[in-house]
Design a protein around this motif. Structure first.
Motif, PDB file in Angstrom:
ATOM      1  N   MET A 456     -18.768  13.881 -11.851  1.00 37.20           N
ATOM      2  CA  MET A 456     -19.933  14.586 -12.394  1.00 37.20           C
ATOM      3  C   MET A 456     -20.639  13.745 -13.453  1.00 37.20           C
ATOM      4  SD  MET A 456     -21.480  17.455 -11.799  1.00 37.20           S
ATOM      5  CE  MET A 456     -23.070  16.639 -11.943  1.00 37.20           C
ATOM      6  N   ILE A 457     -19.875  13.141 -14.342  1.00 37.47           N
ATOM      7  CA  ILE A 457     -20.482  12.275 -15.360  1.00 37.47           C
ATOM      8  C   ILE A 457     -21.140  11.064 -14.701  1.00 37.47           C
ATOM      9  CG2 ILE A 457     -19.958  10.761 -17.320  1.00 37.47           C
ATOM     10  CD1 ILE A 457     -17.713  12.770 -18.060  1.00 37.47           C
ATOM     11  N   GLY A 458     -20.453  10.498 -13.686  1.00 37.66           N
ATOM     12  CA  GLY A 458     -21.025   9.366 -12.957  1.00 37.66           C
ATOM     13  C   GLY A 458     -22.284   9.748 -12.205  1.00 37.66           C
ATOM     14  N   GLY A 459     -22.309  10.953 -11.644  1.00 31.58           N
ATOM     15  CA  GLY A 459     -23.506  11.427 -10.941  1.00 31.58           C
ATOM     16  C   GLY A 459     -24.699  11.517 -11.871  1.00 31.58           C
ATOM     17  N   TYR A 460     -24.479  12.062 -13.060  1.00 31.07           N
ATOM     18  CA  TYR A 460     -25.562  12.122 -14.037  1.00 31.07           C
ATOM     19  C   TYR A 460     -25.981  10.724 -14.483  1.00 31.07           C
ATOM     20  CZ  TYR A 460     -25.484  17.205 -14.906  1.00 31.07           C
ATOM     21  OH  TYR A 460     -25.607  18.561 -14.790  1.00 31.07           O
ATOM     22  N   SER A 461     -25.013   9.854 -14.715  1.00 31.14           N
ATOM     23  CA  SER A 461     -25.321   8.512 -15.229  1.00 31.14           C
ATOM     24  C   SER A 461     -26.148   7.701 -14.251  1.00 31.14           C
ATOM     25  CB  SER A 461     -24.022   7.753 -15.537  1.00 31.14           C
ATOM     26  OG  SER A 461     -23.272   8.416 -16.526  1.00 31.14           O
ATOM     27  N   GLN A 462     -25.820   7.803 -12.963  1.00 33.84           N
ATOM     28  CA  GLN A 462     -26.445   6.936 -11.963  1.00 33.84           C
ATOM     29  C   GLN A 462     -27.625   7.590 -11.258  1.00 33.84           C
ATOM     30  OE1 GLN A 462     -23.094   6.045  -9.451  1.00 33.84           O
ATOM     31  NE2 GLN A 462     -22.411   4.370 -10.719  1.00 33.84           N
ATOM     32  N   HIS A 463     -27.579   8.908 -11.079  1.00 35.09           N
ATOM     33  CA  HIS A 463     -28.578   9.538 -10.221  1.00 35.09           C
ATOM     34  C   HIS A 463     -29.255  10.746 -10.862  1.00 35.09           C
ATOM     35  CE1 HIS A 463     -26.843   7.023  -7.110  1.00 35.09           C
ATOM     36  NE2 HIS A 463     -25.662   7.496  -7.436  1.00 35.09           N
ATOM     37  N   MET A 495     -22.218   3.587 -18.943  1.00 33.54           N
ATOM     38  CA  MET A 495     -23.414   3.361 -18.135  1.00 33.54           C
ATOM     39  C   MET A 495     -24.568   4.243 -18.619  1.00 33.54           C
ATOM     40  SD  MET A 495     -23.630   3.608 -13.992  1.00 33.54           S
ATOM     41  CE  MET A 495     -21.945   3.035 -13.919  1.00 33.54           C
ATOM     42  N   ALA A 496     -24.235   5.507 -18.962  1.00 29.31           N
ATOM     43  CA  ALA A 496     -25.256   6.413 -19.490  1.00 29.31           C
ATOM     44  C   ALA A 496     -25.769   5.918 -20.843  1.00 29.31           C
ATOM     45  CB  ALA A 496     -24.683   7.820 -19.625  1.00 29.31           C
ATOM     46  N   CYS A 497     -24.856   5.439 -21.690  1.00 32.67           N
ATOM     47  CA  CYS A 497     -25.267   4.880 -22.985  1.00 32.67           C
ATOM     48  C   CYS A 497     -26.211   3.699 -22.780  1.00 32.67           C
ATOM     49  CB  CYS A 497     -24.046   4.428 -23.782  1.00 32.67           C
ATOM     50  SG  CYS A 497     -22.971   5.771 -24.320  1.00 32.67           S
ATOM     51  N   ALA A 498     -25.905   2.859 -21.794  1.00 33.91           N
ATOM     52  CA  ALA A 498     -26.744   1.690 -21.526  1.00 33.91           C
ATOM     53  C   ALA A 498     -28.141   2.111 -21.072  1.00 33.91           C
ATOM     54  CB  ALA A 498     -26.085   0.811 -20.469  1.00 33.91           C
ATOM     55  N   ARG A 499     -28.220   3.150 -20.231  1.00 34.81           N
ATOM     56  CA  ARG A 499     -29.530   3.607 -19.757  1.00 34.81           C
ATOM     57  C   ARG A 499     -30.387   4.135 -20.893  1.00 34.81           C
ATOM     58  NH1 ARG A 499     -29.449   7.605 -14.776  1.00 34.81           N
ATOM     59  NH2 ARG A 499     -31.658   7.536 -15.304  1.00 34.81           N
ATOM     60  N   LEU A 500     -29.757   4.809 -21.852  1.00 38.96           N
ATOM     61  CA  LEU A 500     -30.496   5.429 -22.947  1.00 38.96           C
ATOM     62  C   LEU A 500     -30.572   4.556 -24.191  1.00 38.96           C
ATOM     63  CD1 LEU A 500     -28.988   9.020 -22.700  1.00 38.96           C
ATOM     64  CD2 LEU A 500     -31.284   8.318 -22.002  1.00 38.96           C
ATOM     65  N   ALA A 501     -29.895   3.411 -24.157  1.00 35.73           N
ATOM     66  CA  ALA A 501     -29.750   2.560 -25.346  1.00 35.73           C
ATOM     67  C   ALA A 501     -29.137   3.367 -26.485  1.00 35.73           C
ATOM     68  CB  ALA A 501     -31.101   1.975 -25.766  1.00 35.73           C
ATOM     69  N   ALA A 502     -28.188   4.242 -26.134  1.00 40.05           N
ATOM     70  CA  ALA A 502     -27.530   5.112 -27.123  1.00 40.05           C
ATOM     71  C   ALA A 502     -26.400   4.337 -27.783  1.00 40.05           C
ATOM     72  CB  ALA A 502     -27.015   6.371 -26.442  1.00 40.05           C
ATOM     73  N   LEU A 503     -26.758   3.469 -28.728  1.00 39.39           N
ATOM     74  CA  LEU A 503     -25.790   2.559 -29.327  1.00 39.39           C
ATOM     75  C   LEU A 503     -24.719   3.305 -30.111  1.00 39.39           C
ATOM     76  CD1 LEU A 503     -24.954  -0.357 -29.866  1.00 39.39           C
ATOM     77  CD2 LEU A 503     -26.506  -0.375 -31.820  1.00 39.39           C
ATOM     78  N   ARG A 504     -25.131   4.345 -30.864  1.00 38.28           N
ATOM     79  CA  ARG A 504     -24.163   5.075 -31.683  1.00 38.28           C
ATOM     80  C   ARG A 504     -23.080   5.713 -30.816  1.00 38.28           C
ATOM     81  NH1 ARG A 504     -26.821   9.198 -35.677  1.00 38.28           N
ATOM     82  NH2 ARG A 504     -27.618   7.210 -36.440  1.00 38.28           N
ATOM     83  N   PHE A 505     -23.498   6.369 -29.734  1.00 34.13           N
ATOM     84  CA  PHE A 505     -22.539   6.993 -28.818  1.00 34.13           C
ATOM     85  C   PHE A 505     -21.664   5.920 -28.164  1.00 34.13           C
ATOM     86  CE2 PHE A 505     -20.566   9.716 -25.959  1.00 34.13           C
ATOM     87  CZ  PHE A 505     -21.044  11.010 -26.047  1.00 34.13           C
TER      88      PHE A 505
END
Length: 860
Positions: A456-463, A495-505
């Motif tokens: 589920m987390i991977g699905g959100y991160s990629q798609h 991967m989700a952090c990378a997409r959002l540039a969410a450095l703190r997370f």
């Protein structure tokens, strides 16, 4: 007199059958006119149905026949699969050593039917009624405890064994050891083995059991050490089971060298002729990726079964030699080898791994035509095939099949969750993330395993929405039943952090990784960390993670080069490529794609052309459309547009939309309207519906002052249904991430944001900043264009960052589109008057603004 309540259905009939009716076919007894036949134990053994047993039992009670032993009636009931009346009889007779056999028979039957609860209850009843179990009772009861699995029940049986004096019986102790192993209490199993070893009551089964226990518990290394001790120090001659256990441990560890030693032992002891040993050898070599050795063993086997063939097919599929796997599969069918579900599943998995979902479904249908029922592995592989090609309709068909034939009504079967996880993954990868989330939410939180959370987390991160992935990830730690993320879960979250540039997370996840030492065990977690830091604007920390890697693979180097390319550090990407080659790693197509990208964004034209030329000549890698697009972009940025067009015309394949977009971008940078129109027309012919292509052409027309053409492009977009994505920027603040659109005034601090921005613009105008009104794509006067530029999302995000960020701290901004040229100029000026480094990531690359300069050096 023996009476059994509720076991005589024939007595309720008004016209009950007689013995004469039922036994006219038994020739050993002559049927006379007498109402009864002489009932003997032999007559009970002659019964051909349960009804006959019932009737004889009826007559025994009616005639009060005491000469027929109850044990013979029990035997008749057991032989006709009627445990209830047999148990009723057992409960009414006095305990005796000879009749324990029938308790054992009932317990054995329950175990064989996979009813471990029933088997253990029978044992408890037996004990409560004063019966004394023998050495044949305990192995069956212990097997039931292992299948439950329940170490508590097993320990209670262990106590009975000790009090009964069977703790020195090797047969019982071996069963006890196996029970502890199945209940995941390896320490107890090992303690028991050591206690058996000291007085010398161990046999070959004892050694095999403890070696298998270590392998089943995930400690294959410990199992191999025991095997070596058995065959070396203790000098116990192993049998076929011993070698199969050892080879299984070698396969799980991937230690083919030790597997070869076991192979040599099998040759010396002639156990190589055992088909099970041969199958284990094939499987070991296959799992170690040594298919040539596996093939040699397979071909030399005098006797092969379907397991032998399956090991080869699965081995080829595992290493990606799908042609060999399919060829072997066809040969099996030609030689009329009876295929089982494992064979079909391996072929389906092979197609799925290659991304051939339609072929996987065709094989599945052939399997159904052969009358074989798919197992869970088959369906999971099939769903994986659907996911790989985005075949949502086929995935839905498979979903329907699983509902009708596989999933249990209450959802409590152990295999249900595996199938549901595969369904969630399929829906997510087919971009039906909402359906995947509905299925995820339908699973009770206490039943979700780590795979459920990961898909589920991977699905959100990629798609789907990366924000949803980061919102879901912390919930894993908030459940009553703690689910510890594995390496794949962490990779999806990163991967989700990378997409959002969410450095703190991303830093929080990195801290968790360090505490649990994931990066030391799983290299791809470290690779994801490098990628996350690179895409979040912290390339220095990405380099630190890379430098601390103990094992670097091609992906590690490629991730670092990608980061350098995104930040415009082409010279460092060039250094990384040279170092990778010095370490003996061969670059692949992705490596060169990253390298060409880095050269393009650093102005390294000659170096990029050199790399492109060496791909095929030096490394034998054929250039794909993506590589040509990088070179077109490289030449276009350097205003060598004629060379770019010449390259496109000489391509060995038809130019794809990405090629023309690269050319169109070069035309935008250098205001080449004629070539820009050519590229745009080619994109329209290819029916490219990406809004970015239209926007680039609009920019070209706007720069040339051709406002009618700008209006025509906008009208064309409207009629073709292409919608321009609104510009959106987000910035990390103390209280989370703030998002801004063009002209956004919804933020609670909007007034302060606009006041800060107005003050900044006024100051930089005094320093020489002039609004680049060509980037305001409207045919209005320059003053109004300046107002439009003033409200761009990246400027608003910067003002908010200045408002909420402590002096000296970098301000990190992310934009979903390419940065506006005017914003780039304005932010360059602003960086001269504020005490912040401004790190802005747009859809194309990173810009580091500091003290009046940008890292892109104009290549953006």
């Amino acid at each position: 007199m023996i009476q059994v309540n509720g076991v005589f259905p024939l007595l309720k009939s008004k016209t009950p059958l007689t013995l004469n009716h039922l036994f006219t076919n038994i020739k050993l007894f002559s049927v006379t006119t007498t109402p009864c036949i002489k009932i003997t134990s032999l007559l009970l053994r002659q019964c051909k149905s349960l009804t006959q047993v019932y009737l004889i039992h009826q007559q025994i009670i009616v005639q009060n026949l005491t000469h027929v032993p109850p044990s013979h009636l029990i035997a008749a009931y057991v032989s006709h699969n009627a445990p209830s009346p047999a148990l009723s009889l057992l409960q009414r007779i006095s305990p005796s050593p000879f009749s324990v056999f029938w308790w054992n028979a009932l317990i054995r039957r329950a175990v064989r039917l996979r009813l471990p609860d029933n088997a253990f209850r029978l044992f408890l009843q037996m004990m409560r009624r004063g019966w004394h179990p023998d050495e044949y009772t305990f192995p069956f009861v212990l097997k039931a405890c292992g299948e439950l699995p329940s170490s508590r029940c097993g320990s209670s049986v262990h106590a009975v064994i000790c009090s009964s004096g069977f703790d020195s019986n090797v047969f019982v102790c071996n069963a006890l050891m196996a029970m502890y192993a199945r209940c995941d209490t390896l320490s107890y199993a090992r303690q028991l083995f050591d206690e058996m070893f000291q007085p010398g009551i161990c046999d070959i089964v004892s050694w095999n059991t403890i070696v298998a226990a270590y392998a089943q518990s995930g400690d294959a290394e410990g199992g191999l050490m025991l095997f070596a001790r058995m065959t070396g120090d203790v000098k116990v001659q192993g049998d076929g089971v011993s070698l199969v256990n050892a080879l299984s441990a070698c396969a799980s560890l991937g230690t083919w060298s030790r597997g070869k030693q076991v192979h040599g032992h099998a040759l010396r002891t002639m156990l190589i002729e055992d088909v099970f040993v041969g199958n284990a050898l094939v499987d070991m070599y296959a799992k170690c990726g040594m298919m040539e050795e596996a093939k040699k063993v397979f071909e030399r086997m005098k006797v092969k079964d379907v397991v032998s063939w399956n090991a080869m097919v699965t081995g080829y599929s595992r290493i990606g030699s799908f042609e060999d796997a399919f060829a072997l599969f066809k040969k099996m069918r030609q030689e009329n080898v009876k295929l089982n579900v494992v064979t079909w599943s391996a072929v389906i998995a092979g197609y799925a791994q290659r991304g051939h979902g339609h072929e996987a479904l065709d094989v599945f249908r052939q399997m159904q035509f052969c009358g074989l029922e798919p197992n869970v592995v088959t369906l999971v592989s099939l769903l994986s095939g659907c996911a790989s090609v985005g075949a949502l309709l086929l995935g839905k068909e498979t979903h329907c099949y699983t509902i009708k034939r596989v999933l249990s009504a209450d959802g409590n079967h152990p295999d249900d969750l595996m199938v549901i996880n595969a369904l969630i993954d399929m829906y997510a990868k087919c971009k039906s993330v909402n359906v995947a989330r509905v299925m995820f939410d339908a699973i009770a939180p206490k039943k979700r395993d780590v795979a459920t959370w990961t898909v589920m987390i991977g699905g959100y991160s990629q798609h789907g929405e990366a924000n949803d992935a980061l919102a879901l990830f912390p919930q894993m730690f908030q459940q009553d039943k703690l689910v510890k993320p594995n390496a794949f879960t962490l990779s999806c979250a990163l991967m989700a952090c990378a997409r959002l540039a969410a450095l703190r997370f991303g830093r929080q996840i990195h801290a968790y990784v360090l505490r649990n030492q994931y990066e030391m065990l799983i290299p791809f977690v470290a690779n994801c960390l490098i990628d996350m830091y690179s895409r979040s604007g912290d390339i220095d920390t990405a380099r630190v993670v890379f430098d601390n890697l103990k094992q670097r693979n091609v992906v590690s180097w490629t991730s670092l080069m990608t980061g350098y390319g995104m930040h415009g550090l082409g010279d460092k990407a060039h250094w990384a490529f040279d170092q990778m080659r010095k370490e003996g790693l061969a670059p692949d197509g992705v490596t060169f794609l990253v390298l060409l990208y880095a050269c393009s964004h650093s102005g390294m034209v000659d170096q990029g052309l050199k790399y492109f030329d060496s791909m095929s000549k030096e490394f034998g890698i054929s250039a794909r459309a993506e590589h040509y697009a990088c070179i077109v972009d490289l030449l276009g940025r350097a205003n060598r547009l004629d060379e770019a067009v010449e390259l496109i015309e000489g391509m060995p394949m038809e130019p794809t939309p990405i090629i023309w977009v690269a050319l169109l971008n070069g035309c935008r940078i250098h205001a080449n309207v004629e070539l820009g129109e050519l590229a745009a027309n080619r994109l329209l012919e290819l029916e490219s519906e990406k809004d970015g292509s239209y926007t680039l052409l609009s920019n070209i027309y706007a720069n040339a002052g051709r406002w009618k053409d700008v209006a025509r492009i906008r009208s064309l977009m409207k009629h073709t249904g292409v919608k321009k994505r609104p510009g959106c920027s987000w910035v990390q603040g103390k209280e989370g991430t703030a998002t801004f659109f063009v002209g956004d005034r919804t933020h609670p601090q909007s007034q302060k944001i606009y006041e800060i921005l107005a003050g900044l613009v006024q100051r930089i105008k005094a320093m020489g900043y002039v609004p680049q009104t060509s980037f305001a794509l409207h045919d209005v006067d320059d003053e109004e264009k300046g107002d439009l530029l003033f409200e761009h999302s990246e400027k608003l995000a910067l003002a908010y960052g200045i408002l909420t960020t402590a002096p000296g701290t970098p301000i990190r901004i992310t934009k979903n589109l390419r940065i506006c040229g005017d914003c780039h100029s304005a932010i360059t000026f602003i960086s001269m008057i504020i005490n912040h480094e401004i790190i802005l990531r747009d859809s194309n690359r990173f810009h580091h603004f500091k003290e009046g300069s940008c890292s892109c050096k104009g290549y953006w």
